[in-house]
Structures are given as structure tokens and as C-alpha cells.
Design a protein around this motif. Sequence first.
Motif, PDB file in Angstrom:
ATOM      1  N   HIS A 177       0.856  -1.190   0.000  1.00 39.73           N
ATOM      2  CA  HIS A 177       0.000   0.000   0.000  1.00 39.73           C
ATOM      3  C   HIS A 177       0.894   1.242   0.000  1.00 39.73           C
ATOM      4  O   HIS A 177       1.883   1.290   0.747  1.00 39.73           O
ATOM      5  CB  HIS A 177      -0.897  -0.017   1.246  1.00 39.73           C
ATOM      6  N   CYS A 193     -11.171   5.926  -1.906  1.00 45.18           N
ATOM      7  CA  CYS A 193     -10.069   5.606  -0.990  1.00 45.18           C
ATOM      8  C   CYS A 193      -9.770   6.820  -0.122  1.00 45.18           C
ATOM      9  O   CYS A 193      -9.535   7.922  -0.647  1.00 45.18           O
ATOM     10  CB  CYS A 193      -8.841   5.212  -1.808  1.00 45.18           C
ATOM     11  N   PHE A 231      -7.209   7.628   1.325  1.00 42.39           N
ATOM     12  CA  PHE A 231      -5.835   8.118   1.151  1.00 42.39           C
ATOM     13  C   PHE A 231      -5.684   8.891  -0.157  1.00 42.39           C
ATOM     14  O   PHE A 231      -4.634   9.478  -0.411  1.00 42.39           O
ATOM     15  CB  PHE A 231      -4.882   6.913   1.190  1.00 42.39           C
ATOM     16  N   TYR A 235      -0.218   8.197  -6.517  1.00 43.50           N
ATOM     17  CA  TYR A 235      -0.594   7.234  -7.574  1.00 43.50           C
ATOM     18  C   TYR A 235      -2.092   7.291  -7.897  1.00 43.50           C
ATOM     19  O   TYR A 235      -2.570   6.528  -8.723  1.00 43.50           O
ATOM     20  CB  TYR A 235      -0.270   5.804  -7.133  1.00 43.50           C
ATOM     21  N   ALA A 236      -2.848   8.173  -7.208  1.00 45.34           N
ATOM     22  CA  ALA A 236      -4.317   8.127  -7.303  1.00 45.34           C
ATOM     23  C   ALA A 236      -4.816   8.293  -8.741  1.00 45.34           C
ATOM     24  O   ALA A 236      -4.307   9.122  -9.502  1.00 45.34           O
ATOM     25  CB  ALA A 236      -4.916   9.210  -6.408  1.00 45.34           C
ATOM     26  N   CYS A 256      -9.881   5.626  -7.722  1.00 45.23           N
ATOM     27  CA  CYS A 256      -9.560   5.835  -6.305  1.00 45.23           C
ATOM     28  C   CYS A 256     -10.499   6.859  -5.671  1.00 45.23           C
ATOM     29  O   CYS A 256     -10.759   6.819  -4.473  1.00 45.23           O
ATOM     30  CB  CYS A 256      -8.127   6.304  -6.141  1.00 45.23           C
ATOM     31  N   CYS A 293      -5.963  -1.354  -1.707  1.00 43.05           N
ATOM     32  CA  CYS A 293      -5.526  -0.411  -2.748  1.00 43.05           C
ATOM     33  C   CYS A 293      -5.940  -0.975  -4.100  1.00 43.05           C
ATOM     34  O   CYS A 293      -5.634  -2.138  -4.405  1.00 43.05           O
ATOM     35  CB  CYS A 293      -4.007  -0.238  -2.669  1.00 43.05           C
ATOM     36  N   HIS A 294      -6.617  -0.149  -4.915  1.00 43.26           N
ATOM     37  CA  HIS A 294      -7.045  -0.609  -6.239  1.00 43.26           C
ATOM     38  C   HIS A 294      -5.862  -0.971  -7.126  1.00 43.26           C
ATOM     39  O   HIS A 294      -5.975  -1.797  -8.014  1.00 43.26           O
ATOM     40  CB  HIS A 294      -7.840   0.503  -6.937  1.00 43.26           C
ATOM     41  N   ILE A 314       1.593  -0.698  -8.640  1.00 40.97           N
ATOM     42  CA  ILE A 314       2.514   0.283  -8.035  1.00 40.97           C
ATOM     43  C   ILE A 314       3.872  -0.386  -7.773  1.00 40.97           C
ATOM     44  O   ILE A 314       3.918  -1.472  -7.207  1.00 40.97           O
ATOM     45  CB  ILE A 314       1.901   0.853  -6.742  1.00 40.97           C
TER      46      ILE A 314
END
Length: 353
Positions: free
Chosen positions: A276, A315, A317, A323-324, A328, A346-347, A352
Motif C-alpha cells: 500500500h 479511498c 488516502f 498514484y491516485a 480511487c 488499494c485498487h 505500483i
Amino acid sequence: MLSILGRIEIVSLTDMLEVRDEDILVASHLKKYYRIRRGFNPFDRSKPKFVRAVEDVSIRVPKGKTVAILGESGCGKTTLARAITLLSPPTSGHIIFDGRVIFDGEGGKLRKVNYKKLYRDMQMVFQDPDSSLDPRLKVKDIIAEPCKGLLDIEKEAIDAIVMESLKAVGLSQEHAYRLPTHLSGGQKQRVAIARAIAPQPRLVILDEPTSALDASVQAQILNLLLSLQTNYNLTYILITHNISVAEYLSDFLVVMYAGSVVEQGPTASVIANPRHPYTKTLIASAPIPNPLKRTLLTTEIIGEVPSVINPPSGCKFNPRCSYAEQICREKIPELREISPGQFAACHLAEKIP
Ligand code: SF4
């Protein structure tokens, strides 16, 4: 519908974590909300608002192991510990401790709990010994206090337990007659640990046990906790914001962000290969004692911790994540298994680097 798992009988819920024989505690889908009080206004028809301090958290704690709950201040880790111990019962969810359901469900119904037995088996060490030890009591009386309330034994037996507990935490008989104000910070935390182990619990919750101590004393307390775990066959839940402490003491790591679990798995796997982005940044920002191995942070968390009253959509975050993507902001990521035993919410965990 009832399901029998070994000697454990629980209400079968499809969304509940499976209870294994090796688990001492299983908490499923715990929520802890606090309603925000409004001033008196008879014309205020707005919906009540809640602080969502803990949001749908599930953890299992195997016997004899340490599970660390890691996160920055305000992420809900201490609230989770207080919910698990029923000091501040959850709003909803399920808790099974030592084969018994101690909290069940919707609307926050408390089971008929034998608190005397529960707190004999489950003790807590608080963060700041200055506020958790009564300054008017001698050390021997502080340690004896939970034994008097929880164990049906004579005074002589309690006195013997007090002396044994003092010895176990590296203090002498002479310390028994001192007041907490006559002890150093490390000695006070040893007294707090002695008080927790005196009723011979099976599970001890350590809430930031070293964060109020000098760096030189922290290592001594961590080593003491490790030796007590071996000698007394204790299980720990460790609440910490310090990834080095979690790495040193724990077998399993649960990373929390804004009230939710974002990653969990065996500590060694999570630290070696975090999946994550939040965990990656936490690990990258941990201080490295060797100056030759220090590098500049490549991933930096931008912005502030989100509001737990009005969390961001999708999300939580996403406003801080470099990285969104669109998904997200639209969809809440589920905690899913990314590699054997390691879960991340995390999608894009697979994409990542
Ligand atoms: Fe970042 Fe999106 Fe993963 Fe959330 S789901 S951590 S915003 S990449």
C-alpha cells in the motif's frame, strides 16, 4: 444458524472471520463511532454527524504472538484497543476472546460478560506511566490492586505475586515500598508492566509502551517485554506509531489510516515488501541509524490527515496519494490478498512499483 469450530461455538456469520484454534482473539468488522453533540437549536433539522474513529476493522490475534497496530496519531489505533478490551465498547462488530463471544453486533449489544474473568485474562499497559500509576500508592499496592479485584486469593498469596512480578520486571523488593514519584521513567513503566502481568493474563495490550521513555530506556523495556512473553506465554497487541518498535516486537502487522486498515500481514513480509502506498511511505520515512545507508525519500506524503467526520470519497488516502487515479476517488478499495497472507486496501496495489 450455529457453527461449532472445535470447542468454540459462535453465531455463524458469512462475513465474520473464521475462528481458528490457535487464535486467542478474533475481532470482526468493528466500528466505533462517536456522535457529535450539537448546541441547542430547535430549528436544526440536519442529520446527526459522527466521528468514524474505527471503520470496519477485522483482526485476528494468534496465541503467543504479537500483533502490532501501526499508524500515525489519530488513526484510531488506541480507540480500537479500547473497543477490543470493552473499556469503550464498539458501536458494532463481533469480538471473540478465548472461545467466547464477548461482543456481538449490530447496535452495540454487549453479551453478558464476566468482567472479572475477562480482565483477569486481558490486561493493558498504558502509554504514560505518570498518568496510569496512582501517585499516592506505594508500588506494592499499585501491583496488588488488580489482583485484589480479580483473583480470589488470600493476602499472603497476593503479596507473593507482587514480589514475583517485581522480580520479573527487573525491580527489587526495595522498590515495593517507594512511591511512583521516587522512580525513574523506565522504572515506572516496569511497575505498569508488573501490574499488568500480576493477575497472570493471557493477552496484554501495550499502548505505545515506550513512547514516553528516553531512547536509552526504550530498548530495555522492549527486551523485557520479549522475555516476559516467552516466560509467561503471553500474547500481545502492540499499539504503536513507531515502525522500528513494531518490527522488533511483532509477528504480524496491521497498518491503520484514518480509522481503517490499509494493509496487514506478517511483519517481515509487510516491511520487506509493502503493497500500500501509505505503508511504503511510512517505512521509507523511518529513521535509519546508519548515515551511509540514508537516502532521500522518493515517496512523500503530501497534505493533511483527512477528516474522519467527512472522509474523502473512495479511498480515504486518495487526496495524499501520488498514484491516485479516477477509480480511487469513486470506489472504496477492499482489503484483499495481494500475496500469500498479505492484504492491502488499494485498487492499484499490483501496478505500483
Ligand atoms: Fe492510492 Fe488509489 Fe491505492 Fe488509494 S487506492 S492508495 S489512492 S492508488
